[in-house]
Design a protein around this motif. Structure first.
Motif, short mmCIF file in Angstrom:
data_model
loop_
_atom_site.label_atom_id
_atom_site.label_comp_id
_atom_site.label_asym_id
_atom_site.label_seq_id
_atom_site.Cartn_x
_atom_site.Cartn_y
_atom_site.Cartn_z
N ALA A 121 -4.34 9.36 6.35
CA ALA A 121 -5.92 9.88 6.85
C ALA A 121 -6.87 9.05 6.01
N ASP A 122 -6.79 8.34 4.12
CA ASP A 122 -8.10 8.03 3.30
C ASP A 122 -7.13 6.47 3.28
N VAL A 123 -6.43 7.12 2.35
CA VAL A 123 -5.35 5.80 1.29
C VAL A 123 -4.73 5.00 2.56
N ASP A 124 -4.08 3.59 2.94
CA ASP A 124 -3.46 3.60 3.62
C ASP A 124 -2.60 2.44 3.29
N GLU A 125 -1.81 1.77 4.50
CA GLU A 125 -1.24 0.90 3.66
C GLU A 125 -1.25 -0.14 3.28
N VAL A 126 -3.13 -0.79 3.88
CA VAL A 126 -4.01 -1.61 3.21
C VAL A 126 -4.39 -1.77 1.85
N ASP A 127 -4.40 -0.26 1.06
CA ASP A 127 -4.87 0.08 0.05
C ASP A 127 -3.77 0.22 -0.82
N ILE A 128 -3.02 0.63 -0.47
CA ILE A 128 -1.82 0.33 -1.21
C ILE A 128 -0.96 -0.72 -1.99
N LEU A 129 -1.15 -1.84 -0.41
CA LEU A 129 -0.22 -3.11 -0.46
C LEU A 129 -1.40 -3.45 -1.55
N ASN A 130 -2.53 -3.58 -1.50
CA ASN A 130 -3.06 -4.10 -2.63
C ASN A 130 -3.40 -3.49 -3.60
N TYR A 131 -3.24 -2.34 -3.96
CA TYR A 131 -3.05 -1.83 -5.67
C TYR A 131 -1.57 -2.57 -6.27
N LEU A 132 -0.75 -2.28 -5.49
CA LEU A 132 0.79 -2.75 -5.50
C LEU A 132 0.63 -4.04 -5.97
#
Lengths: 463, 463
Positions: B197-208
């Motif tokens: 809903a909020d954190v999505d695949e884009v945020d996760i890929l960026n973070y990792l």
């Protein structure tokens, strides 16, 4: 005469065995073989033979030559230097041995074709079917024959079962045998036949095809010497039991390596695969598929339809299994309206009645069995994949056992798919030991089911 | 603003955690999560919160609301009924929480999109990056964060390492995490993000991608909501570290199942694969390849050349590995004349100096290391597959350890291939724990090496 196959029954189920090259010295091949016979609890007569010995070997009366035994010898196992093999074989022939295994190396695999030809002609002269040379020989958990000269603790010995495995290569043979030993299914016969100077792939396929203890034949080969006879036998055998085959040397470079290894003349990949498929073989493209396919053929009924139902307690794995079905030429079953209505009555609201049927994360044994009972009876369902993720709270050994027990009463294939670590693995083994194959990845599950269905269609003459 | 990614550092490495829905009752999700924190030895502050409770929970002072804590809260883990989530989130926002994980289900996955939209807008209003809902949350062996609400004994917890794994599906997430735990490599971060809903695949890929503890990213997804942003981030990330991706819903039927599962709009298989490859992703077609590829990327140096040397102690497996090389687009290395001469001097007569180099069945650690030292220095060799059949007499833990130790000094990829049962498996684990990936089938070995080499070529701009 194309039906002149060599009988291997005295080799696989001998009443007496002479081990030539037997020794008290632990580093000798003949020592390990003799030890195996003793450890395995072989109930026939064992005669250790060693030209240098006149007393006892490992507590058994020893002989300097088979000719001194003066009693019937069914099988001679020969583990002496290559140069000494012809004389030993002559003596076995004169002593009336009914079959031989020559484990010794040093023949055509190192260019010594003349010595190998000599071996072949002695076998023929005495009508002694001879396996080898340059092989591991045979293992038979029923008769407790075990000529493997590799340390027991290094290889898991399989339990008694219906899968027979033949391999030209000793290394592939022992490695796959070891894999079989760590899986939940059992072995009928193991034959490592090496250079195939006398007994070859045609004889072995014929023997295993006629063998009532063999339900599934698994075969690793690098080449076929008598192509036409092999096909004649294959046509007959694949009509009564599945033959899973893995062929080494299917690429040009691999074929070169195979030639150097067992002097096999490997044909092109395409040629072999086309012939193999035409005559009903199941082709394993990787070693692990030998195991994957063997266990579904060993336990599941034939099924010619391609409509597969999927039950799962995790949505994502249901998605991946659906993809895997279609990638392997199968399709998702569409339940009848009656089935859907029944499921709607039985299932909680959280379960969406559509395929793949996601029983959701709190599914327990009751929910799985309710679903299996409906799907199992549905005429639109040809086979079932039961996914259990054992990470979830409701998935335990009671669930595992309930599923296997219920599935065994259905007259259609039911296979398991469970992905995970050690807890999952122990439940997979539990289910396999009770007779249901369980796969650890979606593609392995769907690929194995496709192998079963494709073979079933061959058997029933459906293209 | 395309660089407005949400930071996940307070979620992955929080100094304090409020667990809302914590409970003394063992069947409650909030109980299992709190128990995990205590068991894992989390060193930060833990605040159990339960609206019904005013005393202690599991021996810790409990709060009726996060607003009563009155101290800084880095992370809020929310495990309360869906309807109560918005209010709890508001309170977390007012208490100044820096990130949230909502494990509760009952949102868009059951059609409740309005409630999910409400959740997303509260997250935005307070700038609180929020993972979930309908997810397992995160695990981080370094900071000992563990929001998995599945019993510990059912899932092998991985050791600390360099592989991060993100999964939309909780079921795939926990199953693969469990697989990782039973392999020899370690985990950096695990993120199960559910409905996104909020954190999505884009945020996760960026973070990792920016995370220094993450060496390899492994990703299971069913769909991408922000395609363009995802590609922008991907282009940047795959230039610095490998991203292995498995996509559920690649067939039409699978896509339908995925839509029902996480409401993902899965695109066609071809479209996704084409895009993924173009931007340097490594595609895993089956779940087991996530593991196969992760462990080679985690341990081995990049290599752009395709010339692979094979050492073996069994001819047949050498043949199969040769086939597997070519089937995976690689080729057999041709040694220099100098290398061949050196090998000829070192090796016994039984060893034929050609590729695949069959060191034959009595090979011991010395023979392997001699061969590795020559092949490792050969400029015509880009990578090495070391086959050890542990069924043979000379193959033991000393051999295993010598190979890993020698290989780690070479500046080219060296991987293992060992086929067998329990003895083999224990040696595979030993070698993997020391840093060399070991595969259990020829195709897995060659396929994984091909994945490494193809990614290396992408990194260096070689087509």
């Amino acid at each position: 005469m194309k039906n002149d196959y060599k009988s291997l029954s005295h080799i696989m189920m001998p009443k007496s065995v002479a081990i030539i090259g037997a020794s008290d010295k632990p580093d000798k091949v003949g020592h390990v073989i003799l030890q195996n016979y003793i450890d395995a609890g072989y109930s026939g007569k064992i005669y250790p033979v060693n030209v240098k010995n006149e007393g006892t070997i490992m507590g058994l009366k020893a002989y300097a030559s088979v000719l001194e035994i003066k009693r019937p010898i069914d099988l001679g196992v020969i583990a002496v230097p290559a140069m000494a093999v012809p004389q030993v074989m002559e003596e076995c022939g004169r002593a009336g041995a009914k079959g031989l295994i020559v484990v010794s190396g040093g023949f055509s695999e190192v260019g010594n074709t003349q010595l190998q030809d000599q071996l072949a002609s002695i076998a023929k002269k005495y009508s002694m079917p001879t396996i080898g040379p340059n092989c591991l020989g045979v293992m038979d958990p029923r008769s407790r024959i075990d000529t493997m000269f590799l340390p027991t603790y290094k290889i898991d010995r399989p339990k008694i079962g219906g899968v027979s495995f033949a391999a030209q290569s000793g290394a592939v043979g022992s490695a796959v045998l070891d894999m079989i030993g760590s899986e939940g299914f059992g072995l009928a016969r193991f034959i490592s036949y090496g250079n195939a100077a006398d007994v070859d792939e045609v004889d072995i396929l014929n023997y295993l095809g006629n063998d009532k203890d063999t339900k599934v034949i698994v075969y690793y080969m690098e080449g076929v010497k008598r192509g036409r006879e092999f096909i004649d036998v294959a046509k007959r055998v694949t009509k009564v039991k599945p033959v899973v085959i893995s062929k080494g040397g299917v690429t040009e470079a691999g074929a070169g390596a195979a030639h150097s290894h067992t002097a096999s003349l490997a044909g092109s990949s395409q040629a072999y695969e086309a012939v193999f498929r035409q005559f009903g073989f199941t082709i394993a493209r990787d070693l692990k598929d030998l195991i994957n396919y063997a266990k579904i053929f060993d336990t599941q009924p034939l099924a010619t339809g391609k409509r597969v139902a999927i039950l799962t307690n995790g949505g994502g794995i249901g998605v991946l299994a659906t993809d895997a079905l279609y990638n392997n030429g199968l399709e998702m079953a569409k339940l009848t309206k009656e089935s859907e209505d029944s499921l709607r009555k039985m299932m909680p609201d959280t379960v969406n009645i559509r395929m793949p049927l996601d029983l959701v994360g709190d599914a327990d044994d009751k929910r799985y069995i309710d679903a299996l009972s409906v799907v199992g009876d549905d005429p639109n369902v040809d086979a079932i994949i039961t996914i259990v993720l054992f990470q979830t709270p409701g998935a335990d050994s009671r669930l595992a056992s309930s599923i296997v027990s219920f599935a065994s009463k259905l007259n259609k294939p039911v296979i398991g798919l469970s992905v995970g670590g050690s807890y999952t693995h122990s439940h997979k083994m539990m289910m396999e030991n009770e007779g249901m194959p369980v796969y650890e990845s979606p593609d392995d599950a769907a690929g194995s089911l496709a192998a079963l269905i494709n073979y079933s269609r061959y058997r029933k003459g459906i293209a």
